[in-house]
Design an enzyme around this catalytic site. Structure first.
Site, PDB file in Angstrom:
ATOM      1  N   SER A  12       0.455  -1.649  -0.238  1.00 34.29           N
ATOM      2  CA  SER A  12      -0.363   0.190   0.236  1.00 34.29           C
ATOM      3  C   SER A  12       0.996   1.381   0.114  1.00 34.29           C
ATOM      4  CB  SER A  12      -0.876   0.130   1.041  1.00 34.29           C
ATOM      5  OG  SER A  12      -1.953   0.990   0.990  1.00 34.29           O
ATOM      6  N   ASN A  13       0.679   1.841   0.032  1.00 39.64           N
ATOM      7  CA  ASN A  13       0.903   3.644   0.820  1.00 39.64           C
ATOM      8  C   ASN A  13       0.420   4.342   1.479  1.00 39.64           C
ATOM      9  OD1 ASN A  13      -0.973   5.785  -0.798  1.00 39.64           O
ATOM     10  ND2 ASN A  13      -0.854   4.169  -2.432  1.00 39.64           N
ATOM     11  N   ARG A  14       1.577   5.908   1.330  1.00 35.84           N
ATOM     12  CA  ARG A  14       0.842   6.614   2.586  1.00 35.84           C
ATOM     13  C   ARG A  14      -0.200   7.693   2.947  1.00 35.84           C
ATOM     14  NH1 ARG A  14       5.187   5.751   6.159  1.00 35.84           N
ATOM     15  NH2 ARG A  14       7.176   5.466   5.945  1.00 35.84           N
TER      16      ARG A  14
ATOM     17  N   ALA B 149      -4.644   7.233  -3.962  1.00 39.03           N
ATOM     18  CA  ALA B 149      -3.803   7.146  -4.092  1.00 39.03           C
ATOM     19  C   ALA B 149      -3.586   5.692  -4.595  1.00 39.03           C
ATOM     20  CB  ALA B 149      -2.002   7.517  -3.335  1.00 39.03           C
TER      21      ALA B 149
END
Ligand code: C5P
Length: 225
Positions: A29-31, A95
């Protein structure tokens, strides 16, 4: 009315990260916090729109007055967006993970002394580009985000053309900017007709101004869906 310029309009917003499973226990995943996308959905609802927010996993609450579709993966996000069409405005603030993995059905075991597994990545669909390039049910306004760490305007202009959207909201997410996960954002609106730079503002203020701009652009001309 002047205060509720989006009455009778349907707005779809994507927000947050996507989560791409590796196996039943792990994911990529991402921030992304979802703060900016959720603020836009809330602002559009305050402007009178019917809003569908398609959100990846975030720690923030569902905004009031908004229909929220909770998803995990990019493929689920695409399906939820397509199911929510038609819309007058699409805003891709999520995102979306660029890649997914063919998930293993069982938890991948760490073999003592063994080689680490190789993750084979497959490209995810570009939800923004697919919405912008639709032949049927293309929203009158398709808006994307460009989170860049350098050459913000040039990259945003390239993205605008490549994805076929009407407007890119570009921001600097380099570590020094504090934008990722923070409450403030400093954006430039990049359209075919030029660039508008806004000062550093609270994400809720960026959302309110963006919604006002989009209502202006939509004007009285385009028929509501
Ligand atoms: O290409 P890049 O990821 O920088 O583009 C960002 C914009 O494209 C954002 O609006 C994001 O929501 C959208 N996007 C998307 N689907 C993807 C990748 C990006 O909708 N798979």
């Amino acid at each position: 009315s002047a205060e509720r310029p989006l009455v009778g309009r349907h707005v779809i917003v994507t927000s947050g990260p996507t989560r791409e499973p590796i196996d039943p226990a792990r994911f990529l995943s991402n921030r992304s916090s979802g703060k900016q996308g959720h603020a836009i959905a809330a602002a559009a609802a305050r402007a009178g729109a019917q809003v569908t927010l398609v959100s990846g996993p975030v720690e923030i609450a569902d905004p009031p007055g908004v229909t929220v579709r909770h998803v995990e993966t990019a493929l689920e996000m695409l399906a939820a967006v397509e199911a929510a069409l038609p819309a007058d405005i699409f805003i891709g603030a999520a995102a979306v993970a660029d890649w997914r993995i063919e998930p293993a059905p069982d938890k991948i075991k760490k073999q003592p002394g063994g080689a680490p597994p190789t993750l084979v990545l497959r490209e995810n669909p570009d939800i923004l580009a697919l919405v912008a390039r639709r032949e049927s049910e293309r929203p009158a306004l398709v808006v994307g985000f460009a989170a860049e760490t350098r050459d913000v305007i040039a990259n945003a202009q390239e993205k605008l053309a490549r994805k076929g959207c009407d407007l890119i909201v570009a921001n600097d997410v380099s570590a020094a900017s504090g934008v990722f996960g923070g409450d403030a954002n400093e954006v430039r609106l990049v359209g075919a007709d030029g660039v508008e730079s806004w000062p550093r503002l609270d994400k809720s203020e960026v959302a309110a101004r963006l919604v006002a701009r989009l209502a202006e652009r939509l004007g009285a001309t385009a028929e509501p869906v």
